[in-house]
Design a protein around this motif. Structure first.
Motif, PDB file in Angstrom:
ATOM      1  N   LEU A 161     -43.441   7.349   4.090  1.00 33.53           N
ATOM      2  CA  LEU A 161     -43.871   7.642   2.721  1.00 33.53           C
ATOM      3  C   LEU A 161     -44.663   8.950   2.667  1.00 33.53           C
ATOM      4  O   LEU A 161     -44.457   9.776   1.767  1.00 33.53           O
ATOM      5  N   LYS A 162     -45.550   9.154   3.612  1.00 32.76           N
ATOM      6  CA  LYS A 162     -46.336  10.397   3.653  1.00 32.76           C
ATOM      7  C   LYS A 162     -45.408  11.606   3.742  1.00 32.76           C
ATOM      8  O   LYS A 162     -45.605  12.605   3.044  1.00 32.76           O
ATOM      9  N   GLU A 163     -44.402  11.503   4.606  1.00 32.57           N
ATOM     10  CA  GLU A 163     -43.417  12.587   4.736  1.00 32.57           C
ATOM     11  C   GLU A 163     -42.693  12.805   3.414  1.00 32.57           C
ATOM     12  O   GLU A 163     -42.497  13.941   2.956  1.00 32.57           O
ATOM     13  N   GLY A 164     -42.285  11.711   2.776  1.00 34.61           N
ATOM     14  CA  GLY A 164     -41.564  11.812   1.522  1.00 34.61           C
ATOM     15  C   GLY A 164     -42.385  12.394   0.386  1.00 34.61           C
ATOM     16  O   GLY A 164     -41.881  13.180  -0.427  1.00 34.61           O
ATOM     17  N   LEU A 165     -43.655  12.011   0.321  1.00 34.68           N
ATOM     18  CA  LEU A 165     -44.531  12.560  -0.724  1.00 34.68           C
ATOM     19  C   LEU A 165     -44.690  14.061  -0.549  1.00 34.68           C
ATOM     20  O   LEU A 165     -44.729  14.811  -1.534  1.00 34.68           O
ATOM     21  N   ASN A 166     -44.767  14.506   0.685  1.00 35.95           N
ATOM     22  CA  ASN A 166     -44.870  15.952   0.947  1.00 35.95           C
ATOM     23  C   ASN A 166     -43.598  16.691   0.526  1.00 35.95           C
ATOM     24  O   ASN A 166     -43.655  17.869   0.153  1.00 35.95           O
ATOM     25  N   LEU A 167     -42.461  15.994   0.583  1.00 37.24           N
ATOM     26  CA  LEU A 167     -41.181  16.605   0.226  1.00 37.24           C
ATOM     27  C   LEU A 167     -40.825  16.403  -1.249  1.00 37.24           C
ATOM     28  O   LEU A 167     -39.797  16.900  -1.712  1.00 37.24           O
ATOM     29  N   GLY A 168     -41.658  15.660  -1.973  1.00 33.29           N
ATOM     30  CA  GLY A 168     -41.399  15.434  -3.391  1.00 33.29           C
ATOM     31  C   GLY A 168     -40.293  14.430  -3.676  1.00 33.29           C
ATOM     32  O   GLY A 168     -39.598  14.549  -4.700  1.00 33.29           O
ATOM     33  N   VAL A 169     -40.126  13.446  -2.811  1.00 28.88           N
ATOM     34  CA  VAL A 169     -39.093  12.422  -3.036  1.00 28.88           C
ATOM     35  C   VAL A 169     -39.432  11.641  -4.307  1.00 28.88           C
ATOM     36  O   VAL A 169     -40.547  11.135  -4.454  1.00 28.88           O
ATOM     37  N   PRO A 170     -38.484  11.498  -5.234  1.00 29.85           N
ATOM     38  CA  PRO A 170     -38.731  10.761  -6.477  1.00 29.85           C
ATOM     39  C   PRO A 170     -38.588   9.253  -6.247  1.00 29.85           C
ATOM     40  O   PRO A 170     -37.515   8.678  -6.458  1.00 29.85           O
ATOM     41  N   TYR A 171     -39.648   8.603  -5.817  1.00 32.25           N
ATOM     42  CA  TYR A 171     -39.551   7.198  -5.424  1.00 32.25           C
ATOM     43  C   TYR A 171     -39.267   6.256  -6.588  1.00 32.25           C
ATOM     44  O   TYR A 171     -38.914   5.097  -6.365  1.00 32.25           O
ATOM     45  N   GLU A 172     -39.381   6.758  -7.818  1.00 31.39           N
ATOM     46  CA  GLU A 172     -38.978   5.939  -8.960  1.00 31.39           C
ATOM     47  C   GLU A 172     -37.468   5.695  -8.973  1.00 31.39           C
ATOM     48  O   GLU A 172     -36.986   4.785  -9.649  1.00 31.39           O
ATOM     49  N   SER A 176     -36.144  -1.021  -2.740  1.00 37.23           N
ATOM     50  CA  SER A 176     -36.345  -1.640  -1.434  1.00 37.23           C
ATOM     51  C   SER A 176     -36.135  -3.156  -1.444  1.00 37.23           C
ATOM     52  O   SER A 176     -35.864  -3.737  -0.395  1.00 37.23           O
ATOM     53  N   CYS A 177     -36.288  -3.788  -2.589  1.00 37.18           N
ATOM     54  CA  CYS A 177     -36.276  -5.257  -2.662  1.00 37.18           C
ATOM     55  C   CYS A 177     -34.960  -5.844  -2.167  1.00 37.18           C
ATOM     56  O   CYS A 177     -33.879  -5.359  -2.490  1.00 37.18           O
ATOM     57  N   TYR A 178     -35.068  -6.905  -1.382  1.00 35.89           N
ATOM     58  CA  TYR A 178     -33.889  -7.609  -0.873  1.00 35.89           C
ATOM     59  C   TYR A 178     -33.345  -8.631  -1.868  1.00 35.89           C
ATOM     60  O   TYR A 178     -32.198  -9.046  -1.749  1.00 35.89           O
ATOM     61  N   ARG A 179     -34.171  -9.043  -2.858  1.00 40.24           N
ATOM     62  CA  ARG A 179     -33.786 -10.154  -3.742  1.00 40.24           C
ATOM     63  C   ARG A 179     -33.255  -9.724  -5.111  1.00 40.24           C
ATOM     64  O   ARG A 179     -32.256 -10.243  -5.578  1.00 40.24           O
ATOM     65  N   ASN A 180     -33.991  -8.824  -5.768  1.00 39.85           N
ATOM     66  CA  ASN A 180     -33.785  -8.562  -7.189  1.00 39.85           C
ATOM     67  C   ASN A 180     -33.314  -7.145  -7.480  1.00 39.85           C
ATOM     68  O   ASN A 180     -33.561  -6.230  -6.692  1.00 39.85           O
ATOM     69  N   GLU A 181     -32.693  -7.001  -8.660  1.00 42.02           N
ATOM     70  CA  GLU A 181     -32.230  -5.686  -9.094  1.00 42.02           C
ATOM     71  C   GLU A 181     -32.986  -5.158 -10.316  1.00 42.02           C
ATOM     72  O   GLU A 181     -32.901  -3.974 -10.620  1.00 42.02           O
ATOM     73  N   GLU A 182     -33.724  -6.010 -11.024  1.00 45.30           N
ATOM     74  CA  GLU A 182     -34.464  -5.578 -12.202  1.00 45.30           C
ATOM     75  C   GLU A 182     -35.908  -5.243 -11.826  1.00 45.30           C
ATOM     76  O   GLU A 182     -36.309  -4.090 -11.818  1.00 45.30           O
ATOM     77  N   ALA A 201     -51.324   4.947   1.324  1.00 47.22           N
ATOM     78  CA  ALA A 201     -51.302   6.332   0.847  1.00 47.22           C
ATOM     79  C   ALA A 201     -52.243   6.548  -0.339  1.00 47.22           C
ATOM     80  O   ALA A 201     -52.501   7.688  -0.741  1.00 47.22           O
ATOM     81  N   GLY A 202     -52.733   5.444  -0.918  1.00 52.46           N
ATOM     82  CA  GLY A 202     -53.643   5.544  -2.045  1.00 52.46           C
ATOM     83  C   GLY A 202     -52.988   6.013  -3.322  1.00 52.46           C
ATOM     84  O   GLY A 202     -53.626   6.639  -4.171  1.00 52.46           O
ATOM     85  N   CYS A 203     -51.689   5.704  -3.463  1.00 55.19           N
ATOM     86  CA  CYS A 203     -50.995   6.097  -4.689  1.00 55.19           C
ATOM     87  C   CYS A 203     -50.173   4.928  -5.240  1.00 55.19           C
ATOM     88  O   CYS A 203     -49.894   3.949  -4.521  1.00 55.19           O
ATOM     89  N   ARG A 204     -49.801   5.023  -6.492  1.00 54.41           N
ATOM     90  CA  ARG A 204     -49.107   3.947  -7.179  1.00 54.41           C
ATOM     91  C   ARG A 204     -47.617   3.996  -6.901  1.00 54.41           C
ATOM     92  O   ARG A 204     -47.002   5.046  -6.955  1.00 54.41           O
ATOM     93  N   ASP A 205     -47.056   2.826  -6.610  1.00 58.13           N
ATOM     94  CA  ASP A 205     -45.602   2.710  -6.449  1.00 58.13           C
ATOM     95  C   ASP A 205     -44.995   2.751  -7.854  1.00 58.13           C
ATOM     96  O   ASP A 205     -45.361   1.959  -8.722  1.00 58.13           O
ATOM     97  N   PRO A 206     -44.051   3.666  -8.119  1.00 60.52           N
ATOM     98  CA  PRO A 206     -43.525   3.832  -9.482  1.00 60.52           C
ATOM     99  C   PRO A 206     -42.516   2.780  -9.926  1.00 60.52           C
ATOM    100  O   PRO A 206     -42.087   2.807 -11.076  1.00 60.52           O
ATOM    101  N   ILE A 207     -42.117   1.849  -9.046  1.00 60.89           N
ATOM    102  CA  ILE A 207     -41.189   0.804  -9.491  1.00 60.89           C
ATOM    103  C   ILE A 207     -41.974  -0.420  -9.945  1.00 60.89           C
ATOM    104  O   ILE A 207     -43.158  -0.576  -9.645  1.00 60.89           O
ATOM    105  N   GLN A 208     -41.297  -1.325 -10.677  1.00 67.75           N
ATOM    106  CA  GLN A 208     -41.938  -2.521 -11.206  1.00 67.75           C
ATOM    107  C   GLN A 208     -41.750  -3.714 -10.267  1.00 67.75           C
ATOM    108  O   GLN A 208     -40.692  -3.875  -9.659  1.00 67.75           O
ATOM    109  N   TYR A 209     -42.776  -4.574 -10.217  1.00 63.89           N
ATOM    110  CA  TYR A 209     -42.745  -5.781  -9.401  1.00 63.89           C
ATOM    111  C   TYR A 209     -42.993  -7.027 -10.233  1.00 63.89           C
ATOM    112  O   TYR A 209     -43.721  -6.989 -11.219  1.00 63.89           O
ATOM    113  N   GLU A 210     -42.391  -8.132  -9.806  1.00 60.45           N
ATOM    114  CA  GLU A 210     -42.684  -9.421 -10.442  1.00 60.45           C
ATOM    115  C   GLU A 210     -44.064  -9.907 -10.035  1.00 60.45           C
ATOM    116  O   GLU A 210     -44.785 -10.503 -10.816  1.00 60.45           O
ATOM    117  N   VAL A 211     -44.399  -9.719  -8.747  1.00 54.72           N
ATOM    118  CA  VAL A 211     -45.640 -10.254  -8.199  1.00 54.72           C
ATOM    119  C   VAL A 211     -46.565  -9.096  -7.823  1.00 54.72           C
ATOM    120  O   VAL A 211     -46.130  -8.176  -7.135  1.00 54.72           O
TER     121      VAL A 211
END
Length: 211
Positions: A161-172, A176-182, A201-211
């Motif tokens: 993740l640290k590498e990706g943040l430095n490269l500007g990966v759009p994590y939105e 990653s979830c194995y169960r759900n698509e929404e 990393a001290g930053c917010r994950d831009p995808i939504q979670y159920e839990v």
């Protein structure tokens, strides 16, 4: 998450992207495909090839491809191979990738296996990757030179993740979830390590979670 970061790493090293996406009957197949297409588009990939390997659902024996097997929640004390292991999947994927690379005269294949994977998945171990490099060398034309790159092999999810943040990966646009698509379940092993990485990393994950 790992594959998208990997593509950005390859691009940062000066490679043009020939994107290969495999549908193998996984529960989140549609979501993963949509994310892969978006990432490939953002990287101006020269090609996007989609392959379907439905036979994995006929084989079963994995909670990713067999609906009769429940996807486990993360258990830090688990000692056995997770039920999400798809038997010999990476050998199948790398064989296809090698055919694709040789047909396009590409000189590199990138695969995002990492230390958290090979602690449980036998086809993610460094020894497996080394052995498959020999398979590539022996099984392709004498004029073909393809190097198998695994830049994350000794990294954990937080490192990636640290590498990706430095490269500007759009994590939105990653999943990653194995169960759900929404909304991501938040409790499967993949969700656990993703959430843990963003927390570290001290930053917010831009995808939504159920839990």
């Amino acid at each position: 998450m790992d594959s998208s970061t990997l593509a950005y790493v390859a691009k940062s090293r000066g490679y043009s992207i020939l994107a290969l996406h495999v549908n193998y009957g996984q529960r989140t197949e549609r979501k993963e495909l949509a994310c892969a297409k978006k990432i490939a588009s953002l990287l101006n990939a020269e090609a996007f090839i989609e392959i379907s390997l439905g036979y994995f659902t006929k084989f079963g024996a994995s909670s990713l491809t067999d609906k009769k097997i429940a996807v486990e929640s993360f258990d830090p004390g688990q000692a056995r191979i997770p039920t999400t292991y798809v038997p010999f999947r990476n050998a199948n994927l790398l064989s296809i990738a090698t055919s694709f690379a040789e047909s396009r005269e590409a000189d590199a294949i990138f695969i995002g296996v990492q230390s958290l994977d090979y602690s449980g998945y036998p086809d993610c171990r460094p020894q497996f990757i080394e052995a498959f490099q020999k398979v590539i060398d022996l099984g392709t034309k004498g004029t073909t030179k393809i190097t198998l790159f695994t830049p994350f092999i000794t990294m954990n999810k937080a490192d990636i993740l640290k590498e990706g943040l430095n490269l500007g990966v759009p994590y939105e646009h990653t999943w990653s979830c194995y169960r759900n698509e929404e909304k991501a379940c938040g409790t499967c092993g993949s969700c656990h390590f993703r959430k843990e990485a963003f927390s570290a990393a001290g930053c917010r994950d831009p995808i939504q979670y159920e839990v």
